[in-house]
Design a protein around this motif. Structure first.
Motif, short mmCIF file in Angstrom:
data_model
loop_
_atom_site.label_atom_id
_atom_site.label_comp_id
_atom_site.label_asym_id
_atom_site.label_seq_id
_atom_site.Cartn_x
_atom_site.Cartn_y
_atom_site.Cartn_z
N LEU A 252 9.24 -4.46 -13.11
CA LEU A 252 9.59 -5.25 -11.94
C LEU A 252 9.92 -4.34 -10.75
N ARG A 253 10.61 -3.24 -11.01
CA ARG A 253 10.92 -2.28 -9.93
C ARG A 253 9.63 -1.71 -9.35
N TYR A 254 8.68 -1.35 -10.21
CA TYR A 254 7.39 -0.85 -9.73
C TYR A 254 6.70 -1.89 -8.85
N GLN A 255 6.71 -3.13 -9.32
CA GLN A 255 6.02 -4.18 -8.58
C GLN A 255 6.68 -4.41 -7.22
N VAL A 256 8.00 -4.50 -7.19
CA VAL A 256 8.70 -4.73 -5.93
C VAL A 256 8.46 -3.58 -4.97
N PHE A 257 8.57 -2.36 -5.47
CA PHE A 257 8.36 -1.19 -4.61
C PHE A 257 6.93 -1.15 -4.08
N ALA A 258 5.96 -1.42 -4.96
CA ALA A 258 4.56 -1.40 -4.54
C ALA A 258 4.29 -2.47 -3.48
N ARG A 259 4.86 -3.65 -3.65
CA ARG A 259 4.66 -4.72 -2.66
C ARG A 259 5.29 -4.37 -1.32
N VAL A 260 6.51 -3.85 -1.36
CA VAL A 260 7.18 -3.48 -0.10
C VAL A 260 6.40 -2.38 0.60
N LEU A 261 5.96 -1.39 -0.16
CA LEU A 261 5.20 -0.29 0.42
C LEU A 261 3.86 -0.78 0.97
N ALA A 262 3.18 -1.63 0.21
CA ALA A 262 1.85 -2.10 0.60
C ALA A 262 1.89 -3.01 1.83
N PHE A 263 2.94 -3.83 1.95
CA PHE A 263 2.97 -4.80 3.03
C PHE A 263 4.00 -4.47 4.11
N GLY A 264 4.69 -3.36 3.97
CA GLY A 264 5.70 -2.98 4.95
C GLY A 264 5.15 -2.78 6.35
N PHE A 265 3.90 -2.32 6.44
CA PHE A 265 3.30 -2.11 7.75
C PHE A 265 3.17 -3.39 8.55
N MET A 266 3.15 -4.53 7.86
CA MET A 266 2.98 -5.80 8.56
C MET A 266 4.16 -6.13 9.48
N PHE A 267 5.31 -5.52 9.20
CA PHE A 267 6.45 -5.75 10.06
C PHE A 267 6.25 -5.13 11.45
N VAL A 268 5.56 -4.00 11.49
CA VAL A 268 5.44 -3.28 12.76
C VAL A 268 4.05 -3.34 13.39
N ALA A 269 3.03 -3.66 12.60
CA ALA A 269 1.66 -3.64 13.12
C ALA A 269 1.47 -4.47 14.39
N PRO A 270 1.99 -5.71 14.46
CA PRO A 270 1.77 -6.47 15.69
C PRO A 270 2.39 -5.81 16.92
N PHE A 271 3.53 -5.16 16.73
CA PHE A 271 4.19 -4.51 17.86
C PHE A 271 3.45 -3.24 18.29
N VAL B 88 -8.03 -4.76 13.92
CA VAL B 88 -7.53 -5.57 12.81
C VAL B 88 -8.62 -5.73 11.76
N SER B 89 -9.84 -5.98 12.20
CA SER B 89 -10.95 -6.16 11.26
C SER B 89 -11.25 -4.88 10.49
N MET B 90 -11.26 -3.74 11.17
CA MET B 90 -11.55 -2.47 10.50
C MET B 90 -10.45 -2.10 9.51
N GLN B 91 -9.24 -2.43 9.84
CA GLN B 91 -8.11 -2.19 8.93
C GLN B 91 -8.33 -2.97 7.64
N MET B 92 -8.82 -4.18 7.74
CA MET B 92 -9.03 -5.01 6.57
C MET B 92 -10.20 -4.53 5.73
N VAL B 93 -11.19 -3.91 6.34
CA VAL B 93 -12.33 -3.38 5.57
C VAL B 93 -11.82 -2.36 4.55
N GLY B 94 -10.91 -1.51 4.96
CA GLY B 94 -10.32 -0.54 4.02
C GLY B 94 -9.60 -1.21 2.88
N ALA B 95 -8.84 -2.24 3.18
CA ALA B 95 -8.12 -2.98 2.13
C ALA B 95 -9.10 -3.66 1.18
#
Length: 185
Positions: free
Chosen positions: A118-137, A157-164
């Protein structure tokens, strides 16, 4: 107020969707399905980025943001409506609810301390989606400082998603081989 309701509803939808995924699919199938879903979501993200680029280029703020908000609300409405037609299986194993939120919170903290996965999952999710807090700004700041057009912002935004999307193939394959810990690491 409408933006708050929109975001609040999206949060509830995410929780419900995750519960449905947990009930309807095995752990191995769930990983492959989520990777496939994310790939097609990424495709939709790219198309929406292009749409956003078009709207931002051809309409002035705040109208452009209002149009984008309405389009996304309509798309989410279609998604929520379609989920409403799923048939759920009845839960067999239900843990009793805690009487107070403080007890639930204490149990959650204890679970995080004792459950390594569970710790791995929570950390991975926070790390993977943390950029979403600042990307719009960052995008808005870059648009202001460098005088970027709406087309360039939407394309970014589109090119960023291609990598994902490319990573979805790899982790979907690994998850299908029951290597979820490797994916999290």
């Amino acid at each position: 107020i409408l933006l708050f309701i929109f975001s609040f509803a999206a949060g509830f939808g995410t929780i419900y969707f995750q519960e449905l995924m947990g009930k309807l699919f095995s752990a191995t199938d769930r990983g492959k399905l989520i990777a496939t879903r994310q790939f097609f979501s990424g495709l939709g993200y790219i198309l929406s980025g292009l749409l956003a680029a078009y709207v931002l280029q051809h309409f002035e703020a705040p109208h452009s943001f209002a149009y984008l908000f309405l389009i996304s609300a309509f798309a989410m409405g279609i998604g929520y409506t379609s989920v409403g037609f799923l048939k759920e299986t009845e839960k067999k194993k239900i843990q009793p609810r805690e009487q107070h939120f403080s007890l639930f919170f204490a149990k959650m903290i204890s679970l995080l301390k004792t459950n390594k996965m569970l710790r791995y999952q929570v950390f991975a999710r926070v790390l993977a989606f943390g950029f979403m807090f600042v990307a719009p700004f960052i995008i808005l700041q870059a648009k202001e400082k460098f005088e970027l057009t709406g087309w360039i912002v939407g394309s970014f935004v589109s090119m960023q998603m291609v990598g994902a999307m490319l990573s979805d193939f790899l982790w979907g394959y690994l998850s299908g081989k029951n290597k979820n810990l490797l994916v999290a690491r």
